[in-house]
Design a protein around this motif. Structure first.
Motif, short mmCIF file in Angstrom:
data_model
loop_
_atom_site.label_atom_id
_atom_site.label_comp_id
_atom_site.label_asym_id
_atom_site.label_seq_id
_atom_site.Cartn_x
_atom_site.Cartn_y
_atom_site.Cartn_z
N THR A 69 34.59 44.63 37.80
CA THR A 69 35.72 43.72 37.60
C THR A 69 35.40 42.34 38.17
O THR A 69 35.66 41.31 37.53
CB THR A 69 36.99 44.28 38.28
N ILE A 70 34.82 42.30 39.36
CA ILE A 70 34.45 41.02 39.96
C ILE A 70 33.39 40.32 39.11
O ILE A 70 33.47 39.11 38.88
CB ILE A 70 33.93 41.24 41.39
N ILE A 71 32.41 41.08 38.64
CA ILE A 71 31.35 40.49 37.82
C ILE A 71 31.92 39.89 36.54
O ILE A 71 31.46 38.84 36.07
CB ILE A 71 30.28 41.54 37.50
N SER A 72 32.93 40.53 35.96
CA SER A 72 33.50 40.04 34.71
C SER A 72 34.11 38.65 34.85
O SER A 72 34.22 37.92 33.86
CB SER A 72 34.56 41.03 34.19
N SER A 73 34.51 38.28 36.06
CA SER A 73 35.12 36.96 36.28
C SER A 73 34.19 36.02 37.05
O SER A 73 34.57 34.88 37.33
CB SER A 73 36.43 37.11 37.05
N GLU A 74 33.01 36.49 37.35
CA GLU A 74 32.11 35.72 38.21
C GLU A 74 31.74 34.36 37.63
O GLU A 74 31.70 33.35 38.34
CB GLU A 74 30.84 36.55 38.46
N SER A 75 31.49 34.30 36.34
CA SER A 75 31.07 33.04 35.73
C SER A 75 32.16 31.97 35.86
O SER A 75 31.89 30.82 36.22
CB SER A 75 30.73 33.26 34.25
N ALA A 76 33.41 32.37 35.59
CA ALA A 76 34.53 31.43 35.69
C ALA A 76 34.75 30.99 37.13
O ALA A 76 34.98 29.81 37.41
CB ALA A 76 35.80 32.06 35.12
N VAL A 77 34.68 31.95 38.05
CA VAL A 77 34.88 31.64 39.47
C VAL A 77 33.78 30.70 39.96
O VAL A 77 34.04 29.74 40.69
CB VAL A 77 34.89 32.93 40.31
N SER A 79 32.08 28.52 38.24
CA SER A 79 32.30 27.17 37.69
C SER A 79 33.38 26.44 38.48
O SER A 79 33.26 25.25 38.78
CB SER A 79 32.70 27.27 36.22
N LEU A 80 34.46 27.15 38.83
CA LEU A 80 35.55 26.54 39.59
C LEU A 80 35.11 26.18 41.02
O LEU A 80 35.53 25.16 41.57
CB LEU A 80 36.75 27.48 39.64
N MET A 81 34.26 27.02 41.59
CA MET A 81 33.75 26.72 42.93
C MET A 81 32.93 25.44 42.92
O MET A 81 33.06 24.58 43.80
CB MET A 81 32.92 27.88 43.46
N ALA A 83 33.21 23.00 40.95
CA ALA A 83 34.06 21.85 40.67
C ALA A 83 34.96 21.47 41.85
O ALA A 83 35.28 20.30 42.04
CB ALA A 83 34.91 22.14 39.44
N HIS A 84 35.38 22.46 42.65
CA HIS A 84 36.42 22.19 43.65
C HIS A 84 36.04 22.51 45.09
O HIS A 84 36.76 22.08 46.01
CB HIS A 84 37.68 22.99 43.30
N VAL A 85 34.96 23.26 45.32
CA VAL A 85 34.60 23.64 46.68
C VAL A 85 33.44 22.78 47.18
O VAL A 85 32.37 22.77 46.57
CB VAL A 85 34.22 25.14 46.75
N HIS A 86 33.67 22.07 48.27
CA HIS A 86 32.64 21.18 48.80
C HIS A 86 31.64 21.91 49.69
O HIS A 86 30.51 21.46 49.86
CB HIS A 86 33.30 20.05 49.59
N ASN A 87 32.06 23.00 50.28
CA ASN A 87 31.18 23.75 51.18
C ASN A 87 31.24 25.23 50.84
O ASN A 87 32.25 25.89 51.12
CB ASN A 87 31.61 23.52 52.64
N LYS A 88 30.18 25.76 50.22
CA LYS A 88 30.20 27.16 49.77
C LYS A 88 30.31 28.14 50.93
O LYS A 88 30.70 29.29 50.75
CB LYS A 88 28.95 27.45 48.96
N TRP A 89 29.97 27.69 52.14
CA TRP A 89 30.01 28.59 53.29
C TRP A 89 31.43 28.80 53.79
O TRP A 89 31.68 29.64 54.64
CB TRP A 89 29.15 28.01 54.42
N SER A 90 32.36 28.02 53.28
CA SER A 90 33.75 28.14 53.73
C SER A 90 34.67 28.62 52.62
O SER A 90 35.84 28.26 52.58
CB SER A 90 34.24 26.77 54.26
N CYS A 91 34.15 29.41 51.72
CA CYS A 91 34.95 29.90 50.59
C CYS A 91 34.97 31.42 50.59
O CYS A 91 33.97 32.07 50.33
CB CYS A 91 34.39 29.38 49.27
#
Length: 356
Positions: A69-77, A79-81, A83-91
């Protein structure tokens, strides 16, 4: 279905916030006891084992549908990360999985909640959710902000309080070349192993964070990546380099994890993980003759993304799991025993060819 039951809103839903208002609802305050209309997962597993059900196999099948289930949405997530997350270590993200078991005990995902309830209305809730939240926050960790984002405050800080973190701003050209090479789909499983032969500073930061996070897991169980989840790499819409790196690292050191940690410590003591380096031992780029030989022999590389999941000890009529998405894995907080201490003799038998 009888027409008269259609108006009974308590009959068809397993939502606790609705069912607790039913006049027939029986509360439960003990997570270890099978009583009332809300059980702890420990109690459910005990009940099923007494009925001859293979709980371990059932749990594996539940983890399987969660990872997919997580893998099925991984591509969209992803892309959003970007676009909107400045620091991947804090997500990090906590998901609530509602899972129903059919008459053959096959799990079905009913829904995934992006804001699962963490309210505690009973001692059972406090015991289960309290421990889960504690472990969740410990695993996410406290992230120091970058120097750039706090530089306006540094003038007032004593020198000994100014911290240099190991998280650099981006990839070097050499690291980018390695990422591109290892996400080619035509590379076989044997070729994937070379991804951990030469570790770049970026590789080391990811692996150090992975091992550190694993040691902070509490009662969480990592369900991806593990030494047995390599098959899921083919399900990703887009290959991810870090999936390849973590898959090979975990599988290679599955019987001698301390050797892997010792290897990381030796590099960290040299400061390799802190930034770009000219040390040839940590420069991945190879000349054309080496690359053509590697391509002909098909000896080492492959695809990757990184996920995390976590399941609390809750179980409703439909079943409930709580899952976390982030770097660098998928976690599930199951009530299973902790890993056994590493056997030093076994470690000796599984000497790491990369260890110094």
């Amino acid at each position: 279905m009888a027409a008269k039951s259609l108006s009974n809103r308590f009959m068809h839903l397993t939502n606790y916030s609705v069912n607790k208002k039913n006049s027939s609802f029986t509360p439960n305050s003990d997570e270890t006891v099978c009583q009332g209309h809300k059980w702890g997962l420990k109690a459910l597993w005990r009940y099923m084992r007494a009925d001859g059900i293979d709980v371990d196999a059932l749990w594996e099948s539940i983890k399987d549908v969660v990872v997919k289930t997580i893998i099925s949405s991984e591509s969209a997530v992803s892309s959003l990360m970007k676009a909107h997350v400045h620091n991947k270590w804090s997500c990090h993200e906590l998901f609530g999985f509602d899972i129903m078991l059919d008459e053959r005990l096959k799990p079905w995902v009913l829904e995934v909640n992006i804001s699962p309830s963490l309210h505690s209305n009973s001692s059972l809730d406090e015991n289960i959710k309290g421990h889960m939240v504690r472990d969740l926050l410990n695993m996410a960790g406290f992230r120091l902000p970058s120097t750039k984002s706090t530089e306006k405050y540094h003038g007032a800080l004593p020198a000994h309080l100014k911290v240099t973190t190991c998280r650099s701003g981006g990839l070097s050209p050499d690291e980018r070349s390695k990422h591109v090479f290892y996400v080619h789909k035509h590379l076989g499983d044997a070729e994937q192993l070379s991804v951990i032969t030469t570790l770049t500073p970026d590789d080391l930061r990811i692996l150090i964070e992975t091992e550190d996070e694993f040691n902070r897991r509490g009662r969480f169980e990592r369900v991806f990546p593990t030494s047995k989840t390599n098959r899921y790499l083919n399900f990703f819409e887009t290959p991810r380099y870090y999936n390849v790196l973590l898959d090979q690292w975990i599988r290679h050191y599955r019987h001698c994890s301390l050797r892997g940690i010792e290897r990381l410590v030796s590099y960290a003591q040299k400061g390799i993980h802190l930034g770009h380096t000219s040390d040839p031992e940590h420069q991945w780029t190879r000349d054309e003759s080496q690359e053509s030989t590697l391509t002909r022999r098909r000896v080492l590389s492959a695809p990757g993304g990184v996920i995390l999941a976590s399941k609390s000890h809750h179980f409703r009529s439909s079943g409930l799991g709580r899952y976390v998405l982030g770097l660098p894995g998928i976690w599930s907080s199951a009530s299973k025993s902790r890993s056994k201490p590493v056997d030093k003799k076994q470690n000796h038998r599984n000497q790491d060819p990369h260890a110094s």
